[in-house]
Design an enzyme around this catalytic site. Structure first.
Site, PDB file in Angstrom:
ATOM      1  CG  ASP A 135     -41.397  33.186  38.090  1.00 48.38           C
ATOM      2  OD1 ASP A 135     -40.951  33.525  36.984  1.00 48.38           O
ATOM      3  OD2 ASP A 135     -42.427  33.681  38.590  1.00 48.38           O
ATOM      4  CG  LEU A 136     -37.480  38.430  38.667  1.00 48.38           C
ATOM      5  CD1 LEU A 136     -36.543  38.487  39.873  1.00 48.38           C
ATOM      6  CD2 LEU A 136     -36.840  39.153  37.479  1.00 48.38           C
ATOM      7  N   GLY A 140     -46.695  35.218  34.069  1.00 50.15           N
ATOM      8  CA  GLY A 140     -45.877  34.085  33.630  1.00 50.15           C
ATOM      9  C   GLY A 140     -45.831  33.915  32.118  1.00 50.15           C
ATOM     10  NE  ARG A 146     -41.029  42.455  26.533  1.00 50.06           N
ATOM     11  CZ  ARG A 146     -39.789  42.891  26.352  1.00 50.06           C
ATOM     12  NH1 ARG A 146     -39.490  43.627  25.290  1.00 50.06           N
ATOM     13  NH2 ARG A 146     -38.843  42.604  27.217  1.00 50.06           N
ATOM     14  CB  SER A 165     -37.355  35.012  34.853  1.00 47.62           C
ATOM     15  OG  SER A 165     -38.180  36.065  34.413  1.00 47.62           O
ATOM     16  CB  SER A 196     -38.874  38.907  32.665  1.00 44.46           C
ATOM     17  OG  SER A 196     -38.455  40.233  32.424  1.00 44.46           O
ATOM     18  CG  ASN A 207     -37.354  44.088  30.794  1.00 44.48           C
ATOM     19  OD1 ASN A 207     -36.554  44.741  30.130  1.00 44.48           O
ATOM     20  ND2 ASN A 207     -38.625  43.981  30.468  1.00 44.48           N
ATOM     21  CG  ASP A 247     -45.970  34.307  40.287  1.00 51.27           C
ATOM     22  OD1 ASP A 247     -45.112  33.931  39.464  1.00 51.27           O
ATOM     23  OD2 ASP A 247     -46.657  35.330  40.137  1.00 51.27           O
TER      24      ASP A 247
HETATM   25  C1  BG6 Z   1     -42.958  37.097  33.301  1.00 51.74           C
HETATM   26  C2  BG6 Z   1     -44.148  37.890  33.784  1.00 51.74           C
HETATM   27  O1  BG6 Z   1     -42.086  36.859  34.357  1.00 51.74           O
HETATM   28  O2  BG6 Z   1     -42.269  37.832  32.268  1.00 51.74           O
HETATM   29  C3  BG6 Z   1     -45.065  38.219  32.600  1.00 51.74           C
HETATM   30  O3  BG6 Z   1     -44.875  37.124  34.737  1.00 51.74           O
HETATM   31  C4  BG6 Z   1     -44.259  38.956  31.536  1.00 51.74           C
HETATM   32  O4  BG6 Z   1     -46.143  38.994  33.048  1.00 51.74           O
HETATM   33  C5  BG6 Z   1     -43.057  38.118  31.127  1.00 51.74           C
HETATM   34  O5  BG6 Z   1     -45.079  39.206  30.402  1.00 51.74           O
HETATM   35  C6  BG6 Z   1     -42.180  38.822  30.081  1.00 51.74           C
HETATM   36  O6  BG6 Z   1     -41.595  39.940  30.671  1.00 51.74           O
HETATM   37  P1  BG6 Z   1     -40.748  41.047  29.899  1.00 51.74           P
HETATM   38  O7  BG6 Z   1     -40.049  41.782  31.005  1.00 51.74           O
HETATM   39  O8  BG6 Z   1     -39.790  40.339  28.991  1.00 51.74           O
HETATM   40  O9  BG6 Z   1     -41.708  41.891  29.133  1.00 51.74           O
HETATM   41 MG    MG Z   2     -43.983  34.794  37.940  1.00 50.86          MG
END
Ligand code: BG6
Ligand code: MG
Length: 232
Positions: A9-10, A46, A49, A114, A116, A118, A170
């Site tokens: 995970d990131l 985790g 968005r 991940s 995310s 981003n 985490d």
């Molecule tokens: C997860 C985070 O890795 O990514 C979360 O733990 C977050 O808190 C999710 O909401 C999405 O991230 P992003 O960067 O696409 O908004």
């Molecule tokens: Mg995480």
């Protein structure tokens, strides 16, 4: 050791971006006129968005149109990007770089898993992008953790069976996803919160020297034996 692979995970494992998510979500809540605390922020770890926004709006008891929600997601991410585009390698969490070196030395491949969208940008910012054998991020999945999709795609990228993959996570949702995927789950953070994990460490500096060569190999052997036993 090409019979096992690792999925990281990131956010919260390799880098601590939760503080930037918090600032961006808090700004949004401030603008909507309700309080958003660090304790509330724990609920978003985790979580995707879109789901994060739903949880946040529930906290503030705010109901909005789908169109307005779209606007808020865009402005939150713009805000968040302002923080992460300033990140550098000094923000890699303690123990992470050493762990990647150990895996390289042992010939164990690793990919990212991940939620995310981003994630690629963050890995570029901290100069780790090139080191991963593959990236599975929020853009490549249709179902969020605890659905195991993100990790199962990771296993495909590693060309390994799920039971030979080790997941570092985490978040509770991430540990659950790894367990559902039949992978070995390593909880990084509070052991009570992440009690469903196969192994727990407060942070990556605590991983023992012989973790992959001994502990993990024995665990996989044991898991395989119990599977064999069950099918008899
Ligand atoms: C997860 C985070 O890795 O990514 C979360 O733990 C977050 O808190 C999710 O909401 C999405 O991230 P992003 O960067 O696409 O908004
Ligand atoms: Mg995480």
């Amino acid at each position: 050791m090409n019979n096992i692979g690792v999925i990281f995970d990131l956010d919260g494992v390799i880098v601590d971006t939760a503080k930037y998510h918090f600032l961006a979500w808090k700004n949004l809540a401030d603008n909507l006129g309700f309080e958003f605390t660090e304790t509330h922020n724990e609920l978003l770890k985790g979580v995707s968005r879109v789901r994060s926004l739903e949880i946040l709006l529930d906290i503030g008891n705010v109901k909005l149109s789908e169109e307005k929600k779209e606007d808020l997601l865009i402005s939150k991410n713009k805000d968040y990007l302002g923080y992460i585009t300033k990140m550098g390698p000094e923000e890699i969490l303690p123990g992470a770089s050493k762990l990647l070196n150990v895996l390289d030395d042992l010939g164990i491949a690793y990919v990212l898993g991940s939620a995310s969208k981003n994630a690629p940008l963050i890995l570029e910012q901290v100069n780790l992008f090139e080191r991963f054998a593959g990236i599975v991020d929020g853009n490549s999945v249709s179902k969020a953790k605890p659905d195991p999709e993100v990790f199962l795609i990771g296993a495909e990228k590693l060309h390994l069976k799920p039971e030979n993959c080790i997941v570092f996570e985490d978040a509770i949702a991430g540990v659950e996803a790894a367990n559902i995927a039949n992978m070995i789950s390593i909880g990084i953070g509070d052991a009570k919160t992440l009690h469903e994990a196969d192994f727990n460490f407060n942070n990556l500096t605590e991983i023992p020297e012989d973790f992959f060569t001994k502990v993990i190999s024995e665990k996989i052997l044991k898991n395989n034996e119990s599977r064999l036993y069950k099918t008899k």
